[in-house]
Design a protein around this motif. Structure first.
Motif, mmCIF file in Angstrom:
data_model
loop_
_atom_site.group_PDB
_atom_site.id
_atom_site.type_symbol
_atom_site.label_atom_id
_atom_site.label_comp_id
_atom_site.label_asym_id
_atom_site.label_seq_id
_atom_site.Cartn_x
_atom_site.Cartn_y
_atom_site.Cartn_z
ATOM 1 N N ALA A 158 0.858 -1.199 0.000
ATOM 2 C CA ALA A 158 0.000 0.000 0.000
ATOM 3 C C ALA A 158 0.885 1.237 0.000
ATOM 4 N N LEU A 159 0.255 2.402 -0.017
ATOM 5 C CA LEU A 159 0.945 3.678 0.183
ATOM 6 C C LEU A 159 0.854 4.010 1.674
ATOM 7 N N TYR A 160 2.005 4.184 2.321
ATOM 8 C CA TYR A 160 2.022 4.513 3.741
ATOM 9 C C TYR A 160 2.317 5.998 3.888
ATOM 10 N N LEU A 161 1.395 6.664 4.553
ATOM 11 C CA LEU A 161 1.432 8.113 4.680
ATOM 12 C C LEU A 161 1.699 8.514 6.116
ATOM 13 N N CYS A 162 2.550 9.500 6.261
ATOM 14 C CA CYS A 162 2.784 10.137 7.554
ATOM 15 C C CYS A 162 2.084 11.494 7.527
ATOM 16 N N ALA A 163 1.582 11.929 8.651
ATOM 17 C CA ALA A 163 0.956 13.250 8.741
ATOM 18 C C ALA A 163 1.314 13.871 10.081
ATOM 19 N N SER A 164 1.168 15.194 10.160
ATOM 20 C CA SER A 164 1.367 15.874 11.435
ATOM 21 C C SER A 164 0.323 16.968 11.576
ATOM 22 N N SER A 165 0.052 17.349 12.820
ATOM 23 C CA SER A 165 -0.887 18.447 13.061
ATOM 24 C C SER A 165 -0.497 19.176 14.339
ATOM 25 N N PRO A 166 -0.847 20.461 14.410
ATOM 26 C CA PRO A 166 -0.565 21.207 15.636
ATOM 27 C C PRO A 166 -1.554 20.816 16.729
ATOM 28 N N ILE A 167 -1.098 20.944 17.965
ATOM 29 C CA ILE A 167 -1.973 20.791 19.121
ATOM 30 C C ILE A 167 -1.879 22.090 19.921
ATOM 31 N N LEU A 168 -3.017 22.676 20.239
ATOM 32 C CA LEU A 168 -3.038 23.859 21.093
ATOM 33 C C LEU A 168 -4.003 23.572 22.236
ATOM 34 N N GLY A 169 -3.471 23.475 23.438
ATOM 35 C CA GLY A 169 -4.328 23.111 24.564
ATOM 36 C C GLY A 169 -4.884 21.724 24.345
ATOM 37 N N ASP A 170 -6.179 21.599 24.371
ATOM 38 C CA ASP A 170 -6.829 20.301 24.173
ATOM 39 C C ASP A 170 -7.272 20.086 22.736
ATOM 40 N N PHE A 171 -6.911 20.996 21.851
ATOM 41 C CA PHE A 171 -7.444 20.934 20.493
ATOM 42 C C PHE A 171 -6.372 20.535 19.484
ATOM 43 N N THR A 172 -6.747 19.653 18.582
ATOM 44 C CA THR A 172 -5.916 19.344 17.419
ATOM 45 C C THR A 172 -6.529 20.010 16.201
ATOM 46 N N TYR A 173 -5.690 20.288 15.236
ATOM 47 C CA TYR A 173 -6.141 21.043 14.082
ATOM 48 C C TYR A 173 -5.857 20.281 12.804
ATOM 49 N N GLU A 174 -5.729 20.988 11.706
ATOM 50 C CA GLU A 174 -5.630 20.350 10.410
ATOM 51 C C GLU A 174 -4.365 19.497 10.293
ATOM 52 N N GLN A 175 -4.478 18.424 9.521
ATOM 53 C CA GLN A 175 -3.362 17.502 9.337
ATOM 54 C C GLN A 175 -2.685 17.750 7.994
ATOM 55 N N TYR A 176 -1.358 17.702 8.014
ATOM 56 C CA TYR A 176 -0.541 17.852 6.812
ATOM 57 C C TYR A 176 0.125 16.507 6.527
ATOM 58 N N PHE A 177 -0.032 16.060 5.285
ATOM 59 C CA PHE A 177 0.473 14.748 4.900
ATOM 60 C C PHE A 177 1.804 14.846 4.158
ATOM 61 N N GLY A 178 2.611 13.800 4.311
ATOM 62 C CA GLY A 178 3.800 13.655 3.503
ATOM 63 C C GLY A 178 3.482 13.003 2.167
ATOM 64 N N PRO A 179 4.501 12.831 1.317
ATOM 65 C CA PRO A 179 4.261 12.258 -0.018
ATOM 66 C C PRO A 179 4.020 10.758 -0.014
ATOM 67 N N GLY A 180 4.367 10.094 1.095
ATOM 68 C CA GLY A 180 4.100 8.672 1.184
ATOM 69 C C GLY A 180 5.274 7.796 0.787
ATOM 70 N N THR A 181 5.252 6.566 1.281
ATOM 71 C CA THR A 181 6.164 5.505 0.847
ATOM 72 C C THR A 181 5.319 4.419 0.201
ATOM 73 N N ARG A 182 5.632 4.119 -1.045
ATOM 74 C CA ARG A 182 4.895 3.051 -1.731
ATOM 75 C C ARG A 182 5.574 1.729 -1.415
ATOM 76 N N LEU A 183 4.907 0.885 -0.678
ATOM 77 C CA LEU A 183 5.458 -0.386 -0.211
ATOM 78 C C LEU A 183 4.885 -1.546 -1.002
ATOM 79 N N THR A 184 5.781 -2.396 -1.477
ATOM 80 C CA THR A 184 5.379 -3.637 -2.147
ATOM 81 C C THR A 184 5.992 -4.795 -1.389
#
Lengths: 110, 115
Positions: B87-113
């Motif tokens: 599959a395509l394995y994706l990493c993402a990150s998002s900011p956390i402020l207090g108790d809230f998480t916000y939008e996620q930003y994805f990487g380009p992925g690793t295509r695994l066979t």
């Protein structure tokens, strides 16, 4: 019934047309709404995000959220062949988890 | 800069191999994610790290082992995978402020066979 419904298309439009995409959802706890663009074999790219009902504009892109109807939309004006991609809506109830729509495949014909 | 980087771009491994996927972000985000994406499907959440601690494991098989060495890095260790794990394995990150998480930003992925 899925938590987020999105018509997978495909959607084909001529260059310069307005592309209209939408999603409906059932979970009233969703607070944050995002649109991602994903080109074939690439990672999703965040296009727009919003935390409230109303409109948000960024260049050729306009996102609309209507929480009372549980309906979100993305409009792409003056569409270009480079806009051909899969568009994913996503939403979150502030619990780290994103609920995605199925994605709509869009082709803009030159 | 809203960039998440992932290495390698492509990976082919046999069912008895051990390999690792790497992800890095320098946006100061304190939440990082691993997703798996099959063709023509949306991403499926695997793991969430918040403040470098594993906070969510979506019942992922133990042949996938995540690690968060510091606030900028996320690894996914792979061992004894099955062909259906391709599959395509994706990493993402998002900011956390207090108790809230916000939008996620994805990487380009690793295509695994997995062969």
């Amino acid at each position: 019934q899925k938590e987020v419904e999105q018509d997978p298309g495909p959607l084909s439009v001529p260059e310069g047309a307005i592309v209209s995409l939408n999603c409906t959802y059932s979970n009233s706890a969703f607070q944050y709404f995002m649109w991602y663009r994903q080109y074939s074999r690439k990672g999703p790219e965040l296009l727009m995000y919003t935390y409230s009902s109303g409109n948000k504009e960024d260049g050729r892109f306009t996102a609309q959220v209507d929480k009372s109807s549980k309906y979100i939309s993305l409009f792409i004006r003056d569409s270009q062949p480079s806009d051909s991609a899969t568009y994913l809506c996503a939403m979150s109830a502030n619990d780290y988890k994103l609920s995605f729509g199925a994605g709509t495949t869009v082709t803009v014909r030159a | 800069d809203t960039e998440v980087t992932q290495t390698p771009k492509h990976l082919v491994m046999g069912m008895t191999n051990k390999k690792s996927l790497k992800c890095e972000q320098h946006m100061g985000h304190r939440a990082m994610y691993w997703y798996k994406q099959k063709a023509k499907k949306p991403p499926e959440l695997m793991f969430v790290y918040s403040y470098e601690k594993l906070s969510i494991n979506e019942s992922v098989p133990s042949r996938f082992s995540p690690e968060c060495p510091n606030s900028s890095l996320l690894n996914l260790h792979l061992h004894a995978l099955q062909p259906e794990d391709s599959a395509l394995y994706l990493c993402a990150s998002s900011p956390i402020l207090g108790d809230f998480t916000y939008e996620q930003y994805f990487g380009p992925g690793t295509r695994l066979t997995v062969t």
